[in-house]
Design a protein around this motif. Sequence first.
Motif, PDB file in Angstrom:
ATOM      1  N   THR A   1       0.823  -1.197   0.000  1.00  0.00           N
ATOM      2  CA  THR A   1       0.000   0.000   0.000  1.00  0.00           C
ATOM      3  C   THR A   1       0.862   1.254   0.000  1.00  0.00           C
ATOM      4  O   THR A   1       0.603   2.213  -0.736  1.00  0.00           O
ATOM      5  CB  THR A   1      -0.931   0.017   1.219  1.00  0.00           C
ATOM      6  OG1 THR A   1      -1.697  -1.184   1.242  1.00  0.00           O
ATOM      7  CG2 THR A   1      -1.867   1.214   1.174  1.00  0.00           C
ATOM      8  N   GLU A   2       1.916   1.244   0.833  1.00  0.00           N
ATOM      9  CA  GLU A   2       2.805   2.397   0.880  1.00  0.00           C
ATOM     10  C   GLU A   2       3.542   2.576  -0.446  1.00  0.00           C
ATOM     11  O   GLU A   2       3.724   3.697  -0.924  1.00  0.00           O
ATOM     12  CB  GLU A   2       3.809   2.243   2.023  1.00  0.00           C
ATOM     13  CG  GLU A   2       4.694   3.464   2.205  1.00  0.00           C
ATOM     14  CD  GLU A   2       5.586   3.388   3.433  1.00  0.00           C
ATOM     15  OE1 GLU A   2       6.427   4.283   3.597  1.00  0.00           O
ATOM     16  OE2 GLU A   2       5.424   2.435   4.231  1.00  0.00           O
ATOM     17  N   PHE A   3       3.944   1.469  -1.046  1.00  0.00           N
ATOM     18  CA  PHE A   3       4.599   1.542  -2.349  1.00  0.00           C
ATOM     19  C   PHE A   3       3.660   2.155  -3.396  1.00  0.00           C
ATOM     20  O   PHE A   3       4.037   3.078  -4.127  1.00  0.00           O
ATOM     21  CB  PHE A   3       5.034   0.151  -2.803  1.00  0.00           C
ATOM     22  CG  PHE A   3       5.444   0.081  -4.250  1.00  0.00           C
ATOM     23  CD1 PHE A   3       6.636   0.657  -4.673  1.00  0.00           C
ATOM     24  CD2 PHE A   3       4.626  -0.530  -5.191  1.00  0.00           C
ATOM     25  CE1 PHE A   3       7.007   0.621  -6.011  1.00  0.00           C
ATOM     26  CE2 PHE A   3       4.986  -0.577  -6.523  1.00  0.00           C
ATOM     27  CZ  PHE A   3       6.186   0.000  -6.942  1.00  0.00           C
ATOM     28  N   ALA A   4       2.432   1.647  -3.461  1.00  0.00           N
ATOM     29  CA  ALA A   4       1.474   2.140  -4.451  1.00  0.00           C
ATOM     30  C   ALA A   4       1.181   3.618  -4.246  1.00  0.00           C
ATOM     31  O   ALA A   4       1.073   4.389  -5.214  1.00  0.00           O
ATOM     32  CB  ALA A   4       0.183   1.324  -4.381  1.00  0.00           C
ATOM     33  N   THR A   5       1.039   4.032  -2.994  1.00  0.00           N
ATOM     34  CA  THR A   5       0.775   5.438  -2.701  1.00  0.00           C
ATOM     35  C   THR A   5       1.913   6.328  -3.173  1.00  0.00           C
ATOM     36  O   THR A   5       1.681   7.383  -3.785  1.00  0.00           O
ATOM     37  CB  THR A   5       0.548   5.635  -1.195  1.00  0.00           C
ATOM     38  OG1 THR A   5      -0.564   4.832  -0.767  1.00  0.00           O
ATOM     39  CG2 THR A   5       0.267   7.095  -0.872  1.00  0.00           C
TER      40      THR A   5
ATOM     41  N   ALA B   1       8.814   4.008   0.420  1.00  0.00           N
ATOM     42  CA  ALA B   1       8.305   5.244  -0.175  1.00  0.00           C
ATOM     43  C   ALA B   1       9.322   5.805  -1.174  1.00  0.00           C
ATOM     44  O   ALA B   1       8.961   6.194  -2.295  1.00  0.00           O
ATOM     45  CB  ALA B   1       8.010   6.273   0.916  1.00  0.00           C
ATOM     46  N   GLY B   2      10.596   5.841  -0.783  1.00  0.00           N
ATOM     47  CA  GLY B   2      11.627   6.300  -1.703  1.00  0.00           C
ATOM     48  C   GLY B   2      11.774   5.372  -2.889  1.00  0.00           C
ATOM     49  O   GLY B   2      12.011   5.817  -4.024  1.00  0.00           O
ATOM     50  N   PHE B   3      11.622   4.075  -2.647  1.00  0.00           N
ATOM     51  CA  PHE B   3      11.682   3.097  -3.743  1.00  0.00           C
ATOM     52  C   PHE B   3      10.574   3.368  -4.756  1.00  0.00           C
ATOM     53  O   PHE B   3      10.798   3.356  -5.970  1.00  0.00           O
ATOM     54  CB  PHE B   3      11.551   1.684  -3.168  1.00  0.00           C
ATOM     55  CG  PHE B   3      11.565   0.594  -4.196  1.00  0.00           C
ATOM     56  CD1 PHE B   3      12.758   0.115  -4.705  1.00  0.00           C
ATOM     57  CD2 PHE B   3      10.380   0.044  -4.648  1.00  0.00           C
ATOM     58  CE1 PHE B   3      12.771  -0.899  -5.657  1.00  0.00           C
ATOM     59  CE2 PHE B   3      10.372  -0.967  -5.598  1.00  0.00           C
ATOM     60  CZ  PHE B   3      11.571  -1.449  -6.103  1.00  0.00           C
ATOM     61  N   GLY B   4       9.360   3.636  -4.266  1.00  0.00           N
ATOM     62  CA  GLY B   4       8.241   3.913  -5.164  1.00  0.00           C
ATOM     63  C   GLY B   4       8.466   5.167  -5.993  1.00  0.00           C
ATOM     64  O   GLY B   4       8.178   5.192  -7.193  1.00  0.00           O
ATOM     65  N   ARG B   5       8.986   6.216  -5.355  1.00  0.00           N
ATOM     66  CA  ARG B   5       9.279   7.437  -6.110  1.00  0.00           C
ATOM     67  C   ARG B   5      10.326   7.180  -7.194  1.00  0.00           C
ATOM     68  O   ARG B   5      10.217   7.689  -8.314  1.00  0.00           O
ATOM     69  CB  ARG B   5       9.756   8.539  -5.160  1.00  0.00           C
ATOM     70  CG  ARG B   5       8.667   9.087  -4.255  1.00  0.00           C
ATOM     71  CD  ARG B   5       9.125  10.336  -3.521  1.00  0.00           C
ATOM     72  NE  ARG B   5      10.238  10.070  -2.611  1.00  0.00           N
ATOM     73  CZ  ARG B   5      10.098   9.709  -1.342  1.00  0.00           C
ATOM     74  NH1 ARG B   5       8.884   9.559  -0.833  1.00  0.00           N
ATOM     75  NH2 ARG B   5      11.151   9.504  -0.571  1.00  0.00           N
TER      76      ARG B   5
END
Length: 337
Positions: free
Chosen positions: A78-82, A296-300
């Motif tokens: 969920t955090e990744f998708a956000t 979160a940084g990975f997702g960005r």
Amino acid sequence: MDRRPTIIDVASRAGVSKSTVSLVLQNSPLVRSETREDVRRAMADLGYVYNRSAAQLRQANTGLIGLVINDLRNPFFTEFATSVQMALSAKGFACVLANTDEDPALQAQVVGAMLEHGVAALILSPAYGAVEATFDAIARANVPTMQVLRRAVPDVARFPFSVPDYQTGSRLATDHLLATGARRIAFLGGLQGREVTEQRMSGYLAALAGAGLPPLHLPGRPTRTFGRAAAARLAAEHPEVDAVLCFNDLAGLGLLSGCAEIGRQVGRDLRIVGFDDIEECAQVWPGLTSVRCDIAGFGRGVAETVLGWLETGTRPPPETVTPVELILRASSKGPTP
């Protein structure tokens, strides 16, 4: 060809993405002259005719990027998708999100629907299993696609893969437990035969081998329920285990609850380390030591990579591994002298 050729047919014939063909049709200066010639040659060979009025009707979809997640119930995903969605929105792109619930058939269905609606790119944290239908459809459509967090197909030249450094993370965690005096360390959770389980166990196995100690894997779907039940199982079947590295934080948080239920003191009787460092690790008591993947940084970073692929044609490397760190909390401190 017994039907009217499409932009996807042109892309396949020219060996480029659908987005590149669209840029050629729009006379974009971003496309190299050689590529432009290849696309126009493919159009001529197929007899493709550009319907400009229809294309204008589709313009609202050109900024769509598909994001397909295997398990949105897990706070890690969920955090990744956000983070991906927010990074794409900041650049003016819309994110179409789908949860597959670990079902490869559903994954094929939602990816097919996204392709039909003209997504410019796809980001997949894929389900395991029969994934051929999903990736065959993507290959036919020639849509830029990244695999993230899990690698479902080995063709990373076509479908680049990005993942945190799971091997180093489990090595850091196991070295830490050894340094606290633990000598019988179990690995809890993860389904056997899956690459992500092997990656998350690899550093653990290497550290134990270096210390001359045997491993112990208790496999299973890494949920809170599984972790909670494992507390009683460990106490009954493996009383010699003095530390546990969990496949993920959900299993670790469940193990914390299970230990409280049976009266086993975490940190003194049993040291526990999770994996991922979701927000709740710092909120529970005792706090759960965990391998931080900076999701979160990975997702960005993934969002920026895909946007670079679309906007400048910069193709990602076949595999990207991002750094991790171990965050120490009370669950793994060991007995007080």
